[in-house]
Design an enzyme around this catalytic site. Structure first.
Site, PDB file in Angstrom:
ATOM      1  N   SER A 171       0.793  -1.230   0.000  1.00 52.20           N
ATOM      2  CA  SER A 171       0.000   0.000   0.000  1.00 52.20           C
ATOM      3  C   SER A 171       0.825   1.279   0.000  1.00 52.20           C
ATOM      4  O   SER A 171       0.292   2.344  -0.295  1.00 52.20           O
ATOM      5  CB  SER A 171      -0.947  -0.004   1.195  1.00 52.20           C
ATOM      6  N   HIS A 195      -5.547  -3.280  -2.268  1.00 44.72           N
ATOM      7  CA  HIS A 195      -5.298  -2.266  -3.303  1.00 44.72           C
ATOM      8  C   HIS A 195      -5.383  -2.825  -4.716  1.00 44.72           C
ATOM      9  O   HIS A 195      -5.233  -2.083  -5.689  1.00 44.72           O
ATOM     10  CB  HIS A 195      -3.926  -1.613  -3.100  1.00 44.72           C
ATOM     11  N   LYS A 220     -11.936   0.604  -1.465  1.00 42.61           N
ATOM     12  CA  LYS A 220     -10.968   1.304  -2.312  1.00 42.61           C
ATOM     13  C   LYS A 220     -11.498   1.341  -3.743  1.00 42.61           C
ATOM     14  O   LYS A 220     -12.395   2.113  -4.032  1.00 42.61           O
ATOM     15  CB  LYS A 220      -9.594   0.667  -2.138  1.00 42.61           C
TER      16      LYS A 220
HETATM   17  C1  LIG Z   1      -6.537  -0.223   3.211  1.00 46.11           C
HETATM   18  C2  LIG Z   1      -6.108  -1.607   3.556  1.00 46.11           C
HETATM   19  C3  LIG Z   1      -6.865  -2.378   4.419  1.00 46.11           C
HETATM   20  C4  LIG Z   1      -8.039  -1.818   5.155  1.00 46.11           C
HETATM   21  O1  LIG Z   1      -9.182  -1.831   4.388  1.00 46.11           O
HETATM   22  P1  LIG Z   1     -10.402  -0.902   4.864  1.00 46.11           P
HETATM   23  O2  LIG Z   1     -11.562  -1.452   4.145  1.00 46.11           O
HETATM   24  O3  LIG Z   1     -10.054   0.475   4.493  1.00 46.11           O
HETATM   25  O4  LIG Z   1     -10.502  -1.091   6.353  1.00 46.11           O
HETATM   26  C5  LIG Z   1      -6.471  -3.682   4.648  1.00 46.11           C
HETATM   27  N1  LIG Z   1      -5.377  -4.195   4.066  1.00 46.11           N
HETATM   28  C6  LIG Z   1      -4.616  -3.476   3.231  1.00 46.11           C
HETATM   29  C7  LIG Z   1      -3.427  -4.098   2.586  1.00 46.11           C
HETATM   30  C8  LIG Z   1      -4.960  -2.155   2.960  1.00 46.11           C
HETATM   31  O5  LIG Z   1      -4.187  -1.427   2.178  1.00 46.11           O
END
Ligand SMILES: *Cc1c(COP(=O)(O)O)cnc(C)c1O
Length: 391
Positions: A175, A203, A239
């Site tokens: 990320s 992502h 996302k």
């Molecule tokens: C953003 C992210 C999460 C969290 O997801 P949310 O739905 O925003 O809580 C989990 N794992 C990774 C690798 C992320 O980048």
């Protein structure tokens, strides 16, 4: 107003963050005026603002908003079940299970799968949710250097026969660095050592792979065995899918087990069914509008090229997450402030999100961006300073 003096220590602690250049402001949105170009959001496909999601949610919300209880009690609505069915179909898996967030999914899955007498092997740059998931288990924890499959192999071999169950966990697409895990190699190691391979696709869901399933689908084009070597996939609806919530896909037995044993699932209220309705609409868009993922990938490649030409260091990125590595947190903050003055929102990422000395500007590329947006961003940054003349 009276406040408890027991919290007085916070004043000094916050000043400490301030002095280290690490204090975050609480603002609304990016804090920039409307019209600024947003390179901070993870809305990779431009679906967060799509009216089809809002309409699906509004229609579903008219028959009731809150879920009222955990999914193991009465909170799992017909819309949640429908979304789970569609997610399983999308991922080519036997089943899927929704979590309140992607964070809750990562933090819940790991301690549900390993316990005392087991071992977990984690990439050093894994997302905080996976790190916390590892901290919540009584299993032995081993951290291997970022993307170092050879180091992981050595650990697995050294540990042979010592543990009941073993689990390998990695982000599929990292990320902050925007690089992919060496999934084909990890899949072979997992198979050879009978370890459960868990990949967090947060992502990559919606963006990578021919049908948008993520990094595993993309890597499986060259390593077809990988799809079956990955035991557990974690994804997020928050996302690229433009909505909210996390999910896990895998075998029917895995889903059944998590429904019984993942604490962040069992002990948390289900999301409003309307949120599931929005995600159903966005999954349908991912399926029928592949040009969105093609566009974000093209944009990302173009931006990395422009930044490289201007002399900026984009690290190991080969994705839509494009770090501009600058080193000191103050430098990242100053550059972000200068870009903001010029109408671009790009967040400065500092410790603890990245290791000390690796502060960066994290550019998040979206299908929303046009070629002009990318060009203008690089123009606003200007050429990278000559590394021979620091400052
Ligand atoms: C953003 C992210 C999460 C969290 O997801 P949310 O739905 O925003 O809580 C989990 N794992 C990774 C690798 C992320 O980048």
């Amino acid at each position: 107003m009276s406040t408890s003096s027991s919290l007085n220590w916070l004043d000094g602690a916050l000043e400490g963050l301030q002095r280290a250049g690490l204090r975050r402001e609480r603002r609304v949105g990016s804090g920039l005026p409307a019209g600024a170009i947003d390179f901070g959001s993870n809305d990779y496909l431009g679906l967060a603002g799509d009216p089809r999601l809002a309409e699906a949610a509004a229609a579903a919300g008219r028959s009731g908003w809150g879920a009222g209880a955990s999914p193991v009690v009465s909170g799992r609505s017909a819309l949640h079940a429908e979304l789970e069915r569609r997610l399983a179909e999308f991922e080519g898996a036997e089943g899927a299970i929704l979590f309140p967030s992607g964070f809750a999914a990562g933090a819940g899955v790991i301690p549900a799968l390993v316990d005392e007498g087991d071992a977990v092997y984690a990439d050093a740059k894994n997302h905080a949710s996976l790190i916390d998931g590892c901290r919540l288990t009584r299993a032995e924890r081993r951290v291997y250097p970022h993307n170092a499959a050879a180091a992981l192999r050595a650990m697995l071999e050294a540990d042979a026969g010592r543990f009941r169950r073993r689990l390998i966990v990695t982000d599929g697409l990292f990320s902050m660095d925007g690089d992919f895990a060496p999934l084909a190699g990890l899949g072979e190691l997992a198979a050879a050592h009978d370890a459960m391979l868990v990949v967090d696709e947060a992502h990559a869901t919606g963006v990578w792979g021919p049908s948008g399933r993520g990094s595993v689908e993309a890597a499986a084009q060259r390593a077809p065995a990988l799809e079956s070597q990955v035991a557990v996939r974690i994804g997020t609806l928050s996302k690229a899918l433009g909505s909210a919530g996390g999910f896990v896909t895998g075998s029917a037995a895995l889903i059944d087990w998590l429904h019984n044993r993942a604490r962040s699932y069992v002990f948390s209220t289900a999301a409003p069914p309307a949120v599931a309705a929005a995600a159903i609409a966005s999954l349908e868009i991912v399926r029928t509008e592949p040009e969105r993922r093609e566009r974000v990938r093209r944009n990302a490649e173009r931006l990395r090229g422009l930044l490289g030409d201007a002399g900026w260091n984009t690290g190991q990125s080969t994705s839509q997450i494009v770090p501009i590595v600058v080193g000191a947190p103050e430098r990242a903050v100053a550059l972000a402030a200068e870009l903001a003055r010029r109408g671009f929102y790009v967040p400065a990422i500092r410790p603890p999100s990245v290791p000390a000395g690796e502060s960066l500007l994290r550019v998040s590329v979206s299908a929303r961006h046009g070629a002009d947006d990318l060009r203008q961003l690089v123009e606003a940054l200007g050429p990278a300073p000559d590394p021979a003349q620091p400052g």
